[in-house]
Design an enzyme around this catalytic site. Structure first.
Site, PDB file in Angstrom:
ATOM      1  N   SER A  45       2.526  22.732 -27.031  1.00 44.42           N
ATOM      2  CA  SER A  45       1.261  22.511 -27.735  1.00 44.42           C
ATOM      3  C   SER A  45       1.044  21.022 -27.942  1.00 44.42           C
ATOM      4  O   SER A  45       1.824  20.361 -28.632  1.00 44.42           O
ATOM      5  CB  SER A  45       1.273  23.216 -29.088  1.00 44.42           C
ATOM      6  OG  SER A  45       0.178  22.739 -29.841  1.00 44.42           O
ATOM      7  N   HIS A  97      -0.740  23.964 -23.832  1.00 47.15           N
ATOM      8  CA  HIS A  97      -1.521  24.650 -24.868  1.00 47.15           C
ATOM      9  C   HIS A  97      -2.369  23.636 -25.638  1.00 47.15           C
ATOM     10  O   HIS A  97      -1.858  22.616 -26.104  1.00 47.15           O
ATOM     11  CB  HIS A  97      -0.546  25.377 -25.790  1.00 47.15           C
ATOM     12  CG  HIS A  97      -1.177  26.259 -26.806  1.00 47.15           C
ATOM     13  ND1 HIS A  97      -1.649  27.518 -26.527  1.00 47.15           N
ATOM     14  CD2 HIS A  97      -1.399  26.068 -28.142  1.00 47.15           C
ATOM     15  CE1 HIS A  97      -2.131  28.082 -27.633  1.00 47.15           C
ATOM     16  NE2 HIS A  97      -1.990  27.210 -28.633  1.00 47.15           N
ATOM     17  N   ASP A 139      -4.895  23.173 -28.816  1.00 49.08           N
ATOM     18  CA  ASP A 139      -5.323  23.760 -30.085  1.00 49.08           C
ATOM     19  C   ASP A 139      -6.568  23.065 -30.614  1.00 49.08           C
ATOM     20  O   ASP A 139      -6.516  21.892 -30.987  1.00 49.08           O
ATOM     21  CB  ASP A 139      -4.206  23.606 -31.127  1.00 49.08           C
ATOM     22  CG  ASP A 139      -3.058  24.559 -30.873  1.00 49.08           C
ATOM     23  OD1 ASP A 139      -3.305  25.764 -30.778  1.00 49.08           O
ATOM     24  OD2 ASP A 139      -1.911  24.076 -30.760  1.00 49.08           O
ATOM     25  N   MET A 146      -9.416  23.006 -33.545  1.00 49.66           N
ATOM     26  CA  MET A 146      -9.670  23.460 -34.919  1.00 49.66           C
ATOM     27  C   MET A 146     -10.946  22.831 -35.444  1.00 49.66           C
ATOM     28  O   MET A 146     -11.177  21.640 -35.234  1.00 49.66           O
ATOM     29  CB  MET A 146      -8.508  23.047 -35.816  1.00 49.66           C
ATOM     30  CG  MET A 146      -7.168  23.545 -35.337  1.00 49.66           C
ATOM     31  SD  MET A 146      -5.882  22.939 -36.413  1.00 49.66           S
ATOM     32  CE  MET A 146      -4.434  23.547 -35.551  1.00 49.66           C
ATOM     33  N   HIS A 189      -6.770  27.299 -27.107  1.00 49.12           N
ATOM     34  CA  HIS A 189      -6.716  28.181 -28.277  1.00 49.12           C
ATOM     35  C   HIS A 189      -7.740  27.679 -29.283  1.00 49.12           C
ATOM     36  O   HIS A 189      -7.519  26.672 -29.956  1.00 49.12           O
ATOM     37  CB  HIS A 189      -5.288  28.133 -28.850  1.00 49.12           C
ATOM     38  CG  HIS A 189      -5.110  28.887 -30.124  1.00 49.12           C
ATOM     39  ND1 HIS A 189      -4.016  28.706 -30.945  1.00 49.12           N
ATOM     40  CD2 HIS A 189      -5.868  29.821 -30.732  1.00 49.12           C
ATOM     41  CE1 HIS A 189      -4.115  29.501 -31.994  1.00 49.12           C
ATOM     42  NE2 HIS A 189      -5.233  30.184 -31.897  1.00 49.12           N
ATOM     43  N   MET A 209      -9.592  27.751 -32.640  1.00 47.84           N
ATOM     44  CA  MET A 209      -9.534  28.202 -34.032  1.00 47.84           C
ATOM     45  C   MET A 209     -10.839  27.757 -34.665  1.00 47.84           C
ATOM     46  O   MET A 209     -10.878  26.814 -35.473  1.00 47.84           O
ATOM     47  CB  MET A 209      -8.308  27.587 -34.717  1.00 47.84           C
ATOM     48  CG  MET A 209      -7.011  28.230 -34.255  1.00 47.84           C
ATOM     49  SD  MET A 209      -5.581  27.169 -34.539  1.00 47.84           S
ATOM     50  CE  MET A 209      -5.548  26.271 -33.004  1.00 47.84           C
ATOM     51  N   MET A 221      -0.356  35.334 -33.302  1.00 46.99           N
ATOM     52  CA  MET A 221       0.070  34.175 -34.088  1.00 46.99           C
ATOM     53  C   MET A 221       1.322  34.556 -34.886  1.00 46.99           C
ATOM     54  O   MET A 221       1.350  35.589 -35.564  1.00 46.99           O
ATOM     55  CB  MET A 221      -1.031  33.730 -35.050  1.00 46.99           C
ATOM     56  CG  MET A 221      -2.248  33.099 -34.397  1.00 46.99           C
ATOM     57  SD  MET A 221      -1.883  31.682 -33.345  1.00 46.99           S
ATOM     58  CE  MET A 221      -1.160  30.528 -34.534  1.00 46.99           C
ATOM     59  N   ASP A 263       2.528  32.328 -30.663  1.00 45.57           N
ATOM     60  CA  ASP A 263       2.254  30.937 -31.035  1.00 45.57           C
ATOM     61  C   ASP A 263       2.627  30.688 -32.492  1.00 45.57           C
ATOM     62  O   ASP A 263       2.075  31.318 -33.400  1.00 45.57           O
ATOM     63  CB  ASP A 263       0.749  30.685 -30.808  1.00 45.57           C
ATOM     64  CG  ASP A 263       0.321  29.257 -31.112  1.00 45.57           C
ATOM     65  OD1 ASP A 263       1.177  28.412 -31.426  1.00 45.57           O
ATOM     66  OD2 ASP A 263      -0.895  29.000 -31.012  1.00 45.57           O
TER      67      ASP A 263
HETATM   68  C1  DX5 Z   1      -1.131  26.392 -35.018  1.00 48.20           C
HETATM   69  C2  DX5 Z   1      -1.297  26.179 -33.531  1.00 48.20           C
HETATM   70  C3  DX5 Z   1      -0.015  26.140 -32.798  1.00 48.20           C
HETATM   71  C4  DX5 Z   1       0.880  24.990 -33.179  1.00 48.20           C
HETATM   72  C5  DX5 Z   1       2.283  25.366 -32.842  1.00 48.20           C
HETATM   73  O1  DX5 Z   1      -2.379  26.578 -35.573  1.00 48.20           O
HETATM   74  O2  DX5 Z   1      -2.051  27.251 -32.969  1.00 48.20           O
HETATM   75  O3  DX5 Z   1      -0.248  26.146 -31.387  1.00 48.20           O
HETATM   76  O4  DX5 Z   1       0.537  23.806 -32.531  1.00 48.20           O
HETATM   77  O5  DX5 Z   1       3.128  24.386 -33.369  1.00 48.20           O
HETATM   78  P1  DX5 Z   1       4.641  24.706 -33.738  1.00 48.20           P
HETATM   79  O6  DX5 Z   1       5.330  25.116 -32.466  1.00 48.20           O
HETATM   80  O7  DX5 Z   1       5.126  23.415 -34.292  1.00 48.20           O
HETATM   81  O8  DX5 Z   1       4.627  25.841 -34.731  1.00 48.20           O
HETATM   82 ZN    ZN Z   2      -2.160  27.423 -30.732  1.00 47.41          ZN
END
Ligand code: DX5
Ligand code: ZN
Length: 214
Positions: A7, A32, A34, A36, A65, A67, A136, A174
């Site tokens: 990620s 990956h 992320d 947000m 991903h 969010m 998740m 994840d």
């Molecule tokens: C959390 C993200 C994850 C995060 C994972 O909201 O969706 O992808 O980056 O990070 P670690 O592996 O540190 O939990």
């Molecule tokens: Zn993620």
């Protein structure tokens, strides 16, 4: 597929290209990404300019991903920015089908994801309609959280459904993935394990990825 998806959220944002190249030179098969929005989750990460920069320097396919609320408004732009897959949260929408249709129409893989407080049974009607489901194992919003052990049973539950229905839907997990739990998650039936801190906080990220994939 059995792979780690590092990620980029845990990367050094002042040296993004360096960290992308680390992943390029690793055994990981996906990167990956992320995204947000500060509304669906209480955190803001990055958007299209960073996504485009990642697409420019990553040789690994980008597993996006989202969010965010109203994913149907933005999925097309993530597809056009170079996503290999685009996923969003089932609990963020009334009906996931419009956004899934847009992603599919763009020729990009679809993914539906749920937070730990959402019953995995809610994914069942969509298992044969998406390319991947993402469970998740922490609450979406931040890297570096502790893996929620109850996820293990959910992985087995979804894997059993995929097998019984002879589907080829990928199963991704994840949050809080590390060298201690990765092999149990793969054994429970996960195909893709997202790992942020376990990769980018490691002294040797490439070795950390290799170790988690063993
Ligand atoms: C959390 C993200 C994850 C995060 C994972 O909201 O969706 O992808 O980056 O990070 P670690 O592996 O540190 O939990
Ligand atoms: Zn993620």
């Amino acid at each position: 597929m059995k792979t780690i998806a590092p990620s980029i959220l845990s990367a050094d944002f002042a040296n993004l290209q360096h960290d992308v190249e680390l992943v390029n030179n690793s055994d990981a098969q996906l990167l990956h990404v992320d995204v947000m929005d500060g509304v669906f989750v209480p955190n803001i990460s990055f958007g299209f300019p960073v996504m485009e920069a990642l697409h420019h320097c990553s040789t690994k396919p980008l597993d996006v991903h989202l969010m965010i609320v109203h994913p149907e408004k933005y999925v097309q732009r993530f597809c056009e920015a170079g996503a290999w897959s685009v996923g969003f949260h089932l609990e963020a929408v009334d009906d996931p089908r419009p956004a899934l249709d847009i992603i599919r129409h763009c020729g990009v893989r679809t993914c539906l994801t749920i937070n730990p407080d959402i019953d995995p049974k809610r994914l069942l009607p969509y298992l044969d309609q998406v390319d991947m489901v993402l469970l998740m194992s922490v609450f979406a919003g931040f890297g570096g959280q502790k893996f929620i052990p109850e996820t293990m049973d959910k992985v087995r539950f979804i894997r059993r459904e995929i097998e019984e229905r002879h589907l080829d839907t990928l199963l991704e997990v994840d949050g809080g993935v590390n060298a201690d739990n990765a092999r149990y998650l793969f054994a429970a039936g996960a195909d893709v394990l997202v790992a942020g801190s376990a990769v980018f906080r490691a002294l040797d990220p490439v070795a950390a990825i290799r170790q988690m994939m063993q």
